[in-house]
Design a protein around this motif. Structure first.
Motif, PDB file in Angstrom:
ATOM      1  N   SER A 161       0.834  -1.205   0.000  1.00 55.19           N
ATOM      2  CA  SER A 161       0.000   0.000   0.000  1.00 55.19           C
ATOM      3  C   SER A 161       0.868   1.255   0.000  1.00 55.19           C
ATOM      4  N   ALA A 162       1.991   1.203   0.716  1.00 57.39           N
ATOM      5  CA  ALA A 162       2.915   2.341   0.720  1.00 57.39           C
ATOM      6  C   ALA A 162       3.562   2.509  -0.651  1.00 57.39           C
ATOM      7  N   LEU A 163       3.849   1.406  -1.310  1.00 57.63           N
ATOM      8  CA  LEU A 163       4.421   1.448  -2.648  1.00 57.63           C
ATOM      9  C   LEU A 163       3.442   2.114  -3.622  1.00 57.63           C
ATOM     10  N   LYS A 164       2.159   1.781  -3.482  1.00 61.88           N
ATOM     11  CA  LYS A 164       1.122   2.380  -4.322  1.00 61.88           C
ATOM     12  C   LYS A 164       1.032   3.885  -4.059  1.00 61.88           C
ATOM     13  N   LYS A 165       1.118   4.282  -2.802  1.00 66.76           N
ATOM     14  CA  LYS A 165       1.037   5.708  -2.459  1.00 66.76           C
ATOM     15  C   LYS A 165       2.236   6.474  -2.998  1.00 66.76           C
ATOM     16  N   ALA A 166       3.395   5.821  -3.008  1.00 68.20           N
ATOM     17  CA  ALA A 166       4.586   6.472  -3.556  1.00 68.20           C
ATOM     18  C   ALA A 166       4.396   6.754  -5.042  1.00 68.20           C
ATOM     19  N   ALA A 167       3.808   5.796  -5.763  1.00 66.10           N
ATOM     20  CA  ALA A 167       3.544   5.985  -7.183  1.00 66.10           C
ATOM     21  C   ALA A 167       2.524   7.099  -7.405  1.00 66.10           C
ATOM     22  N   GLU A 168       1.477   7.114  -6.580  1.00 64.79           N
ATOM     23  CA  GLU A 168       0.448   8.144  -6.715  1.00 64.79           C
ATOM     24  C   GLU A 168       1.005   9.525  -6.376  1.00 64.79           C
ATOM     25  N   ASN A 169       1.893   9.583  -5.381  1.00 62.13           N
ATOM     26  CA  ASN A 169       2.488  10.859  -4.989  1.00 62.13           C
ATOM     27  C   ASN A 169       3.341  11.432  -6.115  1.00 62.13           C
ATOM     28  N   LYS A 170       4.095  10.560  -6.785  1.00 66.47           N
ATOM     29  CA  LYS A 170       4.902  11.009  -7.922  1.00 66.47           C
ATOM     30  C   LYS A 170       4.006  11.456  -9.070  1.00 66.47           C
ATOM     31  N   LEU A 171       2.894  10.736  -9.270  1.00 69.11           N
ATOM     32  CA  LEU A 171       1.976  11.070 -10.358  1.00 69.11           C
ATOM     33  C   LEU A 171       1.379  12.468 -10.174  1.00 69.11           C
ATOM     34  N   LYS A 172       1.126  12.853  -8.932  1.00 67.38           N
ATOM     35  CA  LYS A 172       0.532  14.166  -8.662  1.00 67.38           C
ATOM     36  C   LYS A 172       1.408  15.313  -9.162  1.00 67.38           C
ATOM     37  N   THR A 173       2.710  15.088  -9.216  1.00 69.12           N
ATOM     38  CA  THR A 173       3.611  16.142  -9.698  1.00 69.12           C
ATOM     39  C   THR A 173       3.656  16.204 -11.224  1.00 69.12           C
TER      40      THR A 173
END
Length: 345
Positions: free
Chosen positions: A271-283
């Motif tokens: 789940s943390a790995l997924k959030k890391a991907a989503e966080n990068k996507l936001k930029t």
């Protein structure tokens, strides 16, 4: 008629005029900076006793590590634009005082710590122990693997968290946030008279969003460009290799979009790995603005605050956005706030 006012508190001194002040703060950096330019010599005013020497060298009155507060505004409406410490003093034809936010305290603290596994909050508690820094209640629970730090300062570790775990790391005054998103409720300092930089500051939540109307209280907006998420086709892959050399992958974005890969080496929570991907996507993909606008000191706003933007020519751009960074200047020529506008809220 509004009158520009400043109140600069350094150590036990307070002064109400200055040649120039420059302040930079950002959600993308945990290092807040400020420079204060004052005359090379000054006349001190004493309360309750006669001075033995009235004209003094400005630089000799301050030392590295002195606490600093910069309050700016109009008339009696003064806002806390910066708080931190003196980093360096340059004494020349003018005295230039370079300041850094609470990251300065972490630069003074060496860390020798080895952990096969440690929680993010526990790690941050270790590196901020003995400082004035407070940790945000919104920091997520994350477990870090193979977190070995040798010969690093607390600031180095924050930089490591940004670069290797793709976390957002920034200060709001003395409040530190580290996580995948941003603090929900920004807090601003509450002005009080007759205080010193060493006195504690009270804070309150920012109740109202700042408002910018293009063509009214915005001086310049030609760098401000509107972007739509639907125009960007991006796929972010976050990859973690576990102890058995098996890859774990999480994706965020468009399946057929331009691919960006990030490698995460210190947590294996899917789940943390997924959030890391989503966080990068936001930029890389969002509805909102990119670029900056130039406005007056008021309305007061700082990184993390919400701002309502209205544009009579292009109503589709109207909405509430997040401020990503600010550059504040104050001096004889006036006061300006350069605000970088980002994600539409």
């Amino acid at each position: 008629m509004f009158t520009l006012k400043c109140e600069i508190r350094i150590g036990s001194y307070t002064f109400y005029s200055v040649k120039e002040v420059k302040i930079k703060r950002s959600l993308h950096s945990f290092v807040d900076t400020a420079t204060i330019t004052i005359p090379a010599s000054a006349v001190l005013q004493y309360a309750g006793k006669l001075p033995t020497k009235s004209v003094v060298s400005s630089a000799d009155q301050f030392t590295e590590g002195n606490k600093v507060q910069i309050w700016l505004g109009y008339d009696e409406d003064r806002q806390l634009e910066f708080e931190g410490f003196i980093k360096r003093i340059n004494a020349a034809s003018s005295c230039v005082i370079e300041c850094e936010g609470y990251s300065w305290q972490l630069r003074q603290k060496g860390v020798l710590d080895s952990n096969k596994e440690i929680g993010l909050k526990k790690l941050l508690s270790k590196i901020t122990a003995g400082t004035d820094i407070l940790l945000s209640n919104e920091i997520p629970d994350l477990n870090l693997n193979q977190a070995y730090f040798s010969g690093m300062s607390g600031a180095d570790i924050l930089d490591w968290l940004k670069k290797h775990l793709y976390l957002n790391v920034y200060f709001e005054g003395k409040l530190l946030y580290v996580g995948f998103d941003h603090m929900e409720s920004p807090q601003a300092g509450v002005y009080a008279r007759d205080k010193k930089a060493t006195d504690a500051v009270s804070y309150q939540k920012v109740k109202n969003d700042a408002g910018y109307q293009i063509g009214y209280n915005v001086i310049k907006d030609d760098e401000l460009k509107f972007r739509k998420a639907s125009d960007a086709h991006v796929l972010v892959k976050a990859i973690y290799i576990d102890k058995k050399n098996q890859p774990h992958t999480a994706e965020a974005g468009d399946k057929n979009g331009a691919e960006t890969t990030i490698h995460i080496s210190h947590f294996e929570d899917d789940s943390a790995l997924k959030k890391a991907a989503e966080n990068k996507l936001k930029t890389l993909k969002y509805d909102g603005y990119e670029g900056k606008l130039i406005a007056f000191l008021q309305p007061f706003a700082f990184p993390g605050c919400k701002v309502e933007i209205s544009d009579k020519k292009y109503p589709i751009r109207n909405g509430t956005y997040r401020i990503e960074s600010t550059e504040v200047t104050f001096g004889a020529s006036g006061g300006r706030r350069i605000a970088e506008i980002g994600l539409k809220m």
